[in-house]
Design a protein around this motif. Structure first.
Motif, PDB file in Angstrom:
ATOM      1  N   THR A   1     104.748 -21.123  81.711  1.00 51.87           N
ATOM      2  CA  THR A   1     104.448 -22.429  81.005  1.00 51.87           C
ATOM      3  C   THR A   1     103.329 -21.697  79.345  1.00 51.87           C
ATOM      4  O   THR A   1     103.500 -22.667  78.252  1.00 51.87           O
ATOM      5  CB  THR A   1     103.645 -23.566  81.939  1.00 51.87           C
ATOM      6  N   THR A   2     102.987 -20.882  79.446  1.00 53.93           N
ATOM      7  CA  THR A   2     102.060 -20.477  78.073  1.00 53.93           C
ATOM      8  C   THR A   2     103.078 -19.527  77.412  1.00 53.93           C
ATOM      9  O   THR A   2     102.921 -20.153  76.111  1.00 53.93           O
ATOM     10  CB  THR A   2     100.868 -19.661  78.737  1.00 53.93           C
TER      11      THR A   2
ATOM     12  N   ALA B   1     101.944 -27.240  77.839  1.00 55.67           N
ATOM     13  CA  ALA B   1     100.629 -27.206  77.798  1.00 55.67           C
ATOM     14  C   ALA B   1      99.769 -27.770  78.377  1.00 55.67           C
ATOM     15  O   ALA B   1      99.309 -26.968  78.806  1.00 55.67           O
ATOM     16  CB  ALA B   1     100.692 -27.670  76.184  1.00 55.67           C
TER      17      ALA B   1
ATOM     18  N   ALA C   1     105.772 -22.300  75.727  1.00 58.35           N
ATOM     19  CA  ALA C   1     105.086 -23.343  75.133  1.00 58.35           C
ATOM     20  C   ALA C   1     104.861 -22.427  73.714  1.00 58.35           C
ATOM     21  O   ALA C   1     105.163 -23.082  72.562  1.00 58.35           O
ATOM     22  CB  ALA C   1     103.666 -23.969  75.522  1.00 58.35           C
ATOM     23  N   LEU C   2     104.585 -21.187  73.921  1.00 57.43           N
ATOM     24  CA  LEU C   2     103.760 -20.700  72.385  1.00 57.43           C
ATOM     25  C   LEU C   2     106.055 -20.267  71.303  1.00 57.43           C
ATOM     26  O   LEU C   2     105.962 -20.741  70.478  1.00 57.43           O
ATOM     27  CB  LEU C   2     103.615 -18.943  72.865  1.00 57.43           C
TER      28      LEU C   2
ATOM     29  N   ASP D   1     101.298 -20.818  85.246  1.00 61.95           N
ATOM     30  CA  ASP D   1      99.825 -20.727  84.468  1.00 61.95           C
ATOM     31  C   ASP D   1     100.770 -20.088  83.372  1.00 61.95           C
ATOM     32  O   ASP D   1     101.157 -20.243  81.941  1.00 61.95           O
ATOM     33  CB  ASP D   1      98.797 -20.354  83.922  1.00 61.95           C
ATOM     34  N   TYR D   2     101.398 -18.859  83.445  1.00 63.90           N
ATOM     35  CA  TYR D   2     101.965 -17.750  82.603  1.00 63.90           C
ATOM     36  C   TYR D   2     103.438 -17.969  82.238  1.00 63.90           C
ATOM     37  O   TYR D   2     103.449 -18.351  80.784  1.00 63.90           O
ATOM     38  CB  TYR D   2     101.935 -16.853  83.684  1.00 63.90           C
TER      39      TYR D   2
ATOM     40  N   GLN E   1     100.829 -29.317  81.184  1.00 63.74           N
ATOM     41  CA  GLN E   1     101.293 -28.821  82.657  1.00 63.74           C
ATOM     42  C   GLN E   1     101.727 -30.287  83.368  1.00 63.74           C
ATOM     43  O   GLN E   1     101.798 -30.399  84.640  1.00 63.74           O
ATOM     44  CB  GLN E   1     100.682 -27.684  83.749  1.00 63.74           C
TER      45      GLN E   1
END
Length: 360
Positions: A26-27, A87, A30-31, A23-24, A89
């Motif tokens: 990919t976030t 975002a 994406a940003l 999660d970390y 996944q």
């Protein structure tokens, strides 16, 4: 189309920590890609417009910049697909797009790197062989080299097409996700793809770039012309920025290659695989930044022209075509020093100085 339907044609496997399972990571990825898209697409389109609409006689350097902006701009348009992928996944664009998008992505990444390398070689020829520069690096020859380069990058990007597949992965909570990722049947396939990508896409071109600029700066320091400090800073910024944003990506490539030398049960392999999988999304996003950084560098290099030339400042930066141009080769060459770029097709005595002032 649900996962049950897809499972008949797409392999199903356990999630071993893919690039989109963290999660970390990919976030953050994406940003970064979202920001890259917002800056890179309009920035590179503005460069293309400035050259095509504002510059009539295009120098060798301008041709290279035009191709670089096209490659970078096209690459930036692809980022929107990867933003959605990171975002959500899960891959929602199908198997054909899975292979095609990553192939196009690799093709344009190679093209960007090789065009930067061609610029450095072109400057080197103009500086070290100023009297032969017009024949060794004429627009006709450069056009042929550019065409050959585009053919080359479409060929050497084929591994990303062959080894990229869509699969269904099941995590610890029994949730499924579609993953568009490399699918290597043998360890040597992993070693080949990532080692080849790093050698051909980073080590060799970056070595040529560094050697070229070292020789250029050494030659210029032997001349009597001293109005080149700003040009040197621009060149160093281009080289350093290229290395900073691409190095992490290729370090992860080498970590993945190193992992394949260990057995499946080895704790070291498990550790290396974990590092590669959790870092791939962020390092790939950082690599994209190098393609949106060029418009920013050009804007800083030509900021002194913005008030006087408005939206035409980029064309003024590349060719020195402003109203205060005196018309003499020497004055044009010295005037362009402030901008950091110029036409290096001249072979007069100021050739070495003019050559260096061709910002990327």
């Amino acid at each position: 189309m649900d996962h049950q339907t897809l499972s008949y044609s797409i392999p199903e496997e356990e999630d071993d920590g893919s690039a989109v399972s963290n999660d970390y990571s990919t976030t953050i990825g994406a940003l970064i890609l979202g920001l890259v898209f917002l800056l890179g697409v309009p920035g590179n389109l503005f460069i293309v417009w400035s050259i095509l609409a504002r510059i009539r006689r295009r120098s060798v350097t301008t041709l290279l910049i035009l191709n670089l902006a096209c490659a970078d701009g096209f690459l930036m348009t692809l980022t929107i697909f990867f933003v959605v992928y990171l975002a959500m996944q899960t891959w929602v664009f199908g198997e054909v797009m899975c292979k095609g998008l990553f192939y196009l992505c690799n093709t344009n990444m190679y093209a960007s790197i090789f065009l930067i390398t061609l610029m450095s070689v072109h400057r080197l020829v103009a500086v070290v062989f100023p009297r032969k520069a017009s024949s060794l690096a004429s627009r006709k020859i450069v056009r042929r080299v550019i065409i050959g380069m585009w053919v080359l990058v479409t060929v050497i990007s084929i591994p990303s097409l062959v080894f990229r597949d869509l699969s269904i992965q099941i995590d610890e909570t029994n949730e499924t996700r579609l993953v568009c990722a490399p699918n290597h049947t043998l360890p040597r396939h992993v070693r080949f793809q990532y080692a080849f990508e790093t050698v051909a896409g980073f080590i060799l071109p970056y070595t040529v770039i560094i050697v070229s600029y070292v020789l250029i700066l050494r030659r210029l320091r032997q001349t009597k012309f001293r109005r080149k400090v700003r040009s040197e800073k621009l060149i160093l910024a281009i080289v350093v920025m290229f290395g900073i944003f691409w190095l992490p990506y290729h370090v992860i490539n080498m970590i993945q290659v190193a992992a394949e030398w260990y057995t499946e049960e080895s704790p070291m392999r498990e550790k290396l695989d974990h590092i590669a999988n959790t870092s791939r999304a962020v390092t790939s996003a950082l690599a994209f930044i190098s393609s949106c950084a060029n418009p920013v560098l050009y804007t800083f290099a030509g900021k002194s022209y913005i008030k006087q030339n408005g939206f035409a400042f980029m064309a003024r930066l590349f060719e020195g075509t402003s109203s205060d141009q005196t018309g003499t080769k020497k004055s044009r060459g010295m005037g362009r020093d402030t901008a950091g770029t110029s036409n290096v097709d001249s072979t007069n005595s100021t050739g070495p100085v003019i050559a260096l002032q061709n910002g990327k």
